[in-house]
Scaffold this motif. Structure first.
Motif, PDB file in Angstrom:
ATOM      1  N   THR A  26      18.655  -7.393  14.949  1.00 15.33           N
ATOM      2  CA  THR A  26      17.607  -6.879  15.822  1.00 15.33           C
ATOM      3  C   THR A  26      17.461  -5.374  15.688  1.00 15.33           C
ATOM      4  OG1 THR A  26      17.811  -8.658  17.423  1.00 15.33           O
ATOM      5  CG2 THR A  26      16.950  -6.582  18.253  1.00 15.33           C
ATOM      6  N   ARG A  29      15.533  -5.019  12.359  1.00 17.96           N
ATOM      7  CA  ARG A  29      14.243  -5.686  12.147  1.00 17.96           C
ATOM      8  C   ARG A  29      13.474  -6.024  13.412  1.00 17.96           C
ATOM      9  NH1 ARG A  29      14.588  -3.745   7.721  1.00 17.96           N
ATOM     10  NH2 ARG A  29      15.398  -4.856   5.930  1.00 17.96           N
ATOM     11  N   GLY A  30      14.098  -5.940  14.583  1.00 21.48           N
ATOM     12  CA  GLY A  30      13.432  -6.295  15.834  1.00 21.48           C
ATOM     13  C   GLY A  30      13.872  -7.666  16.322  1.00 21.48           C
ATOM     14  N   ALA A  31      13.717  -7.878  17.625  1.00 27.11           N
ATOM     15  CA  ALA A  31      14.220  -9.104  18.264  1.00 27.11           C
ATOM     16  C   ALA A  31      13.502 -10.352  17.769  1.00 27.11           C
ATOM     17  CB  ALA A  31      14.092  -8.990  19.778  1.00 27.11           C
ATOM     18  N   CYS A  33      11.905 -10.853  14.889  1.00 26.02           N
ATOM     19  CA  CYS A  33      12.263 -11.124  13.492  1.00 26.02           C
ATOM     20  C   CYS A  33      13.668 -11.722  13.418  1.00 26.02           C
ATOM     21  CB  CYS A  33      12.187  -9.835  12.680  1.00 26.02           C
ATOM     22  SG  CYS A  33      12.480 -10.069  10.922  1.00 26.02           S
ATOM     23  N   TYR A  84      17.913  -9.030  21.724  1.00 24.71           N
ATOM     24  CA  TYR A  84      17.427  -7.740  22.197  1.00 24.71           C
ATOM     25  C   TYR A  84      18.458  -7.033  23.071  1.00 24.71           C
ATOM     26  CZ  TYR A  84      14.545  -4.277  24.540  1.00 24.71           C
ATOM     27  OH  TYR A  84      14.054  -3.100  25.045  1.00 24.71           O
TER      28      TYR A  84
END
Length: 140
Positions: A26, A29-31, A33, A84
């Motif tokens: 995360t 790349r972000g939650a 993704c 997240y």
């Protein structure tokens, strides 16, 4: 009974490890993704398992009510949320808050479905868990 307890504990260890690994993904790349890749790789693994070992394949979908598949949606939301929060508040606090939420949801579900006898010890236990969460957050 002991084997079931050990399997459940192993499942808890796996959840903690998975959330920690997804938390790291995360950060890069972000939650959403991270959640996507978690579910995609899990889908591939379970597809192999179902088609090779279960030998029932798509027949598993027969006579299953549509609402029963909403668990997958809830699971995807859970993975995104936990991915997240883990790197932001830490594994210990995240796990405690998740367990607290599970306890509250379990009490509500049992109460609404009438599947368990309700007694004062149940909300008291949840209150103790939430107190423990508070203590881990604010005690130094």
């Amino acid at each position: 009974m002991i084997s079931s307890i050990l399997i459940a504990l192993s499942g808890g260890v796996a959840v903690g490890m998975s959330r920690s690994i997804n938390g790291r993904l995360t950060m890069d790349r972000g939650a959403f993704c991270a959640s996507f890749w978690n579910h995609f790789i899990g889908f591939l693994l379970l597809t192999v398992f179902v088609f090779i070992f279960a030998r029932q394949g798509l027949a598993l979908l027969v006579d299953v009510p549509g609402w029963a598949f909403t668990g997958g949606i809830i699971g995807a939301i859970f993975v995104a949320i936990s991915s997240y929060v883990f790197p932001r508040i830490g594994a210990n606090r995240s796990a405690l808050l998740i367990i607290g939420g599970q306890m509250i949801a379990g009490l509500l579900i049992d109460h609404l479905r009438g599947t368990a006898q309700f007694h004062i010890g149940q909300p008291a236990g949840v209150a103790l868990i939430l107190s423990g969460i508070y203590l881990t957050r604010y005690s130094r």
